[in-house]
Every structure is written in structure tokens, then in C-alpha cells.
Design an enzyme around this catalytic site. Structure first.
Site, PDB file in Angstrom:
ATOM      1  N   HIS A 116       0.801  -1.229   0.000  1.00 62.88           N
ATOM      2  CA  HIS A 116       0.000   0.000   0.000  1.00 62.88           C
ATOM      3  C   HIS A 116       0.834   1.279   0.000  1.00 62.88           C
ATOM      4  O   HIS A 116       0.290   2.373  -0.171  1.00 62.88           O
ATOM      5  CB  HIS A 116      -1.000  -0.001   1.164  1.00 62.88           C
ATOM      6  N   ASP A 144      -9.844  -0.387   4.046  1.00 61.23           N
ATOM      7  CA  ASP A 144      -8.659  -1.033   4.617  1.00 61.23           C
ATOM      8  C   ASP A 144      -8.982  -1.514   6.026  1.00 61.23           C
ATOM      9  O   ASP A 144      -9.812  -0.915   6.710  1.00 61.23           O
ATOM     10  CB  ASP A 144      -7.533   0.029   4.682  1.00 61.23           C
ATOM     11  N   HIS A 146      -6.591  -1.347   8.094  1.00 61.32           N
ATOM     12  CA  HIS A 146      -5.656  -0.483   8.814  1.00 61.32           C
ATOM     13  C   HIS A 146      -5.789   0.962   8.332  1.00 61.32           C
ATOM     14  O   HIS A 146      -6.220   1.197   7.196  1.00 61.32           O
ATOM     15  CB  HIS A 146      -4.211  -0.947   8.565  1.00 61.32           C
ATOM     16  N   ASP A 148      -3.177   3.133   7.999  1.00 64.30           N
ATOM     17  CA  ASP A 148      -2.008   3.498   7.183  1.00 64.30           C
ATOM     18  C   ASP A 148      -1.674   4.978   7.298  1.00 64.30           C
ATOM     19  O   ASP A 148      -1.243   5.610   6.332  1.00 64.30           O
ATOM     20  CB  ASP A 148      -2.245   3.129   5.699  1.00 64.30           C
ATOM     21  N   HIS A 161       4.464   1.167   4.168  1.00 65.65           N
ATOM     22  CA  HIS A 161       3.074   0.871   3.784  1.00 65.65           C
ATOM     23  C   HIS A 161       2.081   1.191   4.909  1.00 65.65           C
ATOM     24  O   HIS A 161       0.872   1.196   4.653  1.00 65.65           O
ATOM     25  CB  HIS A 161       2.901  -0.583   3.274  1.00 65.65           C
ATOM     26  N   ASP A 247      -7.464  -1.744  -0.159  1.00 67.07           N
ATOM     27  CA  ASP A 247      -6.520  -2.741   0.344  1.00 67.07           C
ATOM     28  C   ASP A 247      -7.304  -4.040   0.515  1.00 67.07           C
ATOM     29  O   ASP A 247      -8.321  -4.073   1.223  1.00 67.07           O
ATOM     30  CB  ASP A 247      -5.965  -2.261   1.692  1.00 67.07           C
ATOM     31  N   ASP A 249      -6.924  -6.412   2.233  1.00 67.15           N
ATOM     32  CA  ASP A 249      -7.072  -6.888   3.615  1.00 67.15           C
ATOM     33  C   ASP A 249      -8.276  -6.275   4.326  1.00 67.15           C
ATOM     34  O   ASP A 249      -8.589  -6.654   5.461  1.00 67.15           O
ATOM     35  CB  ASP A 249      -5.771  -6.742   4.422  1.00 67.15           C
ATOM     36  N   GLU A 292      -1.989  -5.071  -2.017  1.00 69.14           N
ATOM     37  CA  GLU A 292      -1.714  -6.052  -0.948  1.00 69.14           C
ATOM     38  C   GLU A 292      -2.201  -7.465  -1.252  1.00 69.14           C
ATOM     39  O   GLU A 292      -2.326  -8.276  -0.332  1.00 69.14           O
ATOM     40  CB  GLU A 292      -2.236  -5.563   0.419  1.00 69.14           C
TER      41      GLU A 292
HETATM   42 MN   LIG Z   1      -3.412  -0.661   3.597  1.00 74.78          MN
END
Ligand SMILES: [Mn+2]
Length: 329
Positions: A116, A144, A146, A148, A161, A247, A249, A292
Site C-alpha cells: 500500500h 482497509d 488499517h 495506514d 506501507h 486494500d 485486507d 496487498e
Molecule cells: Mn493498507
């Protein structure tokens, strides 16, 4: 399979079907091998052909999966807690030019990662073109697990990232990234997160202090994904182009297990696709990252063909198709 779709006319792009694609085989924003193989896996699964044949896009792609090896320094020691900072900066600077070149002609821009950290280049390039072409800021919807948004000072891992949003919004600046100018930035008031569930305490402080709009999995549970999208779009405002940074994830690891930092309790496949479908329906999407996907994580020795890889790549392809106009009916 011939999808009959009715694409929504773009409000900010002169053509509805010119798509610039950049394939970014970069993994230096984090420490696990294999995420650089993401774009190849997505393209081998037929993503670009699907966009061309089923969704009628005219694909502008140099045919390359860029590894940017010519830009990599011989050694790249940690600076101010940032790992591999020179390589990360150089790749993003080149990628910035690549997405800018597509976006300045009014093409929709799709960037396939890669980790990312590459959003620093992909989004800043689109933002620069949007400013020049339309005299508007670019809004970013960051989907996402997260946030980030660590700065090099708050990051525990030192992996870039985990920092792209901080660089893109100007919360974090560094001389190694001096090519990233103020006019490439995303206003904090035009940033919206969806899907968060693993946010560092330093990041929580940044989100609170800057009053950044964030819809966590808790908010999705409470309101449902439809209401969350409505609220996100209302917050951004009606007349602003949107970049989607997705992302993989963000999806639950049940659906997208082959990624470097999976977190349980994520989006279903349908919730992910719905976000993408809804953004297409606005007619305001001007750029997208899909990042990712790591076909090497969980891969069997000697081959990447496990169900986990197949499912993750399929999910990634579906997200992109939905953002670019595929609909169920
Ligand atoms: Mn990310």
C-alpha cells in the site's frame, strides 16, 4: 460470459471507457516477500481482458509489470525509523508520473499493487492532474483494515506501507520524499476510511485530533454498508472527484487470506463489491488502487496455486470490475 452492463456516465472524465493501467510490482513498503507478484497474478487471472471484453474498456497499458529495479539504491538503510526509504520514495516518484500521465488526459487510472505504500505515488499523481484539469481537490475513500496513517515518528514497524495517508495528507513530510509537493495533497476533509479494525494507538490519536472521517467495522455493523456509503459520500460533498484505494485486507481473511497483514472480522465479499458498485454509480470515480494481494503468502512450496491464492485473486478482480461498472443485473 458476457456481462451486459449499463455504465454510469462519468462526471469528470471526457470518456467513459479510456482506462490507464499501471502494474506495480513493489514490496519495499513492508517486509514480506511476494506482494510484488500481486499484479501478475491479477493480470494472469484475466482482469484486464475482463475489463476490455466484458466492460468495453479501452485499456492503455504499457504491457509491463514494473519492478523499478533501475531505481533501487544499492543500499537503503533506515532513516528516521523508515525502512527502505529511498527505494520507496523513488518508486513512488516514478509512479506519480505514470498515473499523472494517464490522468492528465482524462483517463480513469487503475493501479495494481504491490504493497500500500504505492498509494503515495498513485494518488498524488491523480490528485495533481485533477487539480490542473478541473481545479478541484481529489477525495479519497480508503478501504482497509488499517488506517495506514502513521508518521515515521509514530510507526512501530517503520514500514512505509503504514504511512501513505500521512504523506498524502501532509501530516508527515520528509526530505527523502521532497518531490511530493503541497499541491499533490489530499485535504484531510476529503478523506474517508471504511472497514478499519486494526488501528495503532498513535493512529487513533491522529484520527481524533484531525477529526478524520472513519467508518470502522463497528459502524458497518451498526448502520449497514449501504448507510455507511451514503454517509461517506455526503461527507465528501457532491461535486468532487473520488479516488478509491482498496486494500484487499479490508475483506475478511475468509475471502482474502493471501495478504500480508490479515485481520479477522472484516468485510464480506458482497460488502466489498457493494462499496465498489456504489462508487461507480456516483460517476465520480477517477482513480483506483487495488493493493496487498500477495500470492506467495500461504502458497505451497514450489507453486502458488492454493485455494487461498485463487480466492484472494478472484476477490480482487471482482472488486475492480464492480468499481468499473459491472453490475449484478
Ligand atoms: Mn493498507
Amino acid at each position: 460470459m458476457n456481462m451486459t452492463t449499463t455504465p454510469v456516465p462519468s462526471r469528470f472524465l471526457p470518456s467513459n471507457n479510456d482506462l490507464g493501467v499501471v502494474a506495480v510490482a513493489f514490496s519495499g513498503g513492508q517486509g514480506k516477500a511476494g506482494v510484488d507478484a500481486g499484479p501478475d497474478a491479477l493480470i494472469k487471472a484475466g482482469l484486464l481482458l475482463q475489463l476490455q471484453d466484458d466492460l468495453s474498456y479501452k485499456i492503455h497499458h504499457d504491457g509491463q509489470i514494473h519492478n523499478y529495479r533501475d531505481l533501487m539504491p544499492e543500499t537503503d538503510p533506515t532513516v528516521d525509523n523508515m525502512k527502505r526509504p529511498r527505494g520507496c520514495s523513488a518508486v513512488n516518484q516514478r509512479l506519480h508520473e505514470q498515473t499523472y500521465e494517464h490522468a492528465k488526459d482524462g483517463k480513469l487510472v487503475l493501479t495494481l499493487g504491490g504493497d500500500h505504500s504505492i498509494a503515495i505515488g498513485s494518488i498524488s499523481g491523480v490528485a495533481r492532474a485533477v487539480r490542473e484539469r478541473l481545479d478541484k481537490p481529489l477525495a479519497v475513500i480508503w478501504v482497509d483494515a488499517h488506517a495506514d496513517i502513521n508518521t515515521y515518528e509514530t510507526s512501530g514497524s517503520g514500514n512505509v506501507h503504514g504511512m501513505p495517508v500521512a504523506f498524502l495528507t501532509g501530516l508527515c513530510k520528509h526530505e527523502i520524499f521532497s518531490w511530493l509537493k503541497d499541491e499533490h495533497q489530499i485535504p484531510l476533509t476529503k478523506l474517508v476510511y471504511i472497514g478499519l479494525r486494526d488501528v495503532d494507538s498513535g493512529e487513533k490519536k491522529i484520527l481524533r485530533e484531525n477529526k478524520i472521517k472513519a467508518f470502522s467495522m463497528h459502524d458497518i455493523d451498526r448502520h449497514g454498508i449501504g448507510k455507511v456509503i451514503d454517509m461517506a459520500l455526503e461527507y465528501i460533498g457532491d461535486d468532487i472527484p473520488i479516488h478509491l484505494s482498496f486494500d484487499v485486507d479490508a475483506l475478511d481473511p475468509v475471502h482474502a487470506p493471501s495478504t500480508g497483514t490479515p485481520v479477522r472480522g472484516g468485510l464480506t465479499l458482497r460488502e466489498g463489491d457493494f462499496i465498489c458498485e456504489s462508487l461507480h454509480e456516483t460517476g465520480r470515480l477517477v482513480g483506483m488502487d487495488l493493493v496487498e494481494v500477495n500470492p506467495m503468502i500461504l502458497a505451497k512450496e514450489g507453486g502458488a496455486d492454493t485455494w487461498q491464492v485463487t480466492e484472494t485473486v478472484r476477490a480482487g478482480c471482482s472488486l475492480v470490475r464492480c468499481a468499473l461498472g459491472e453490475s449484478l443485473l
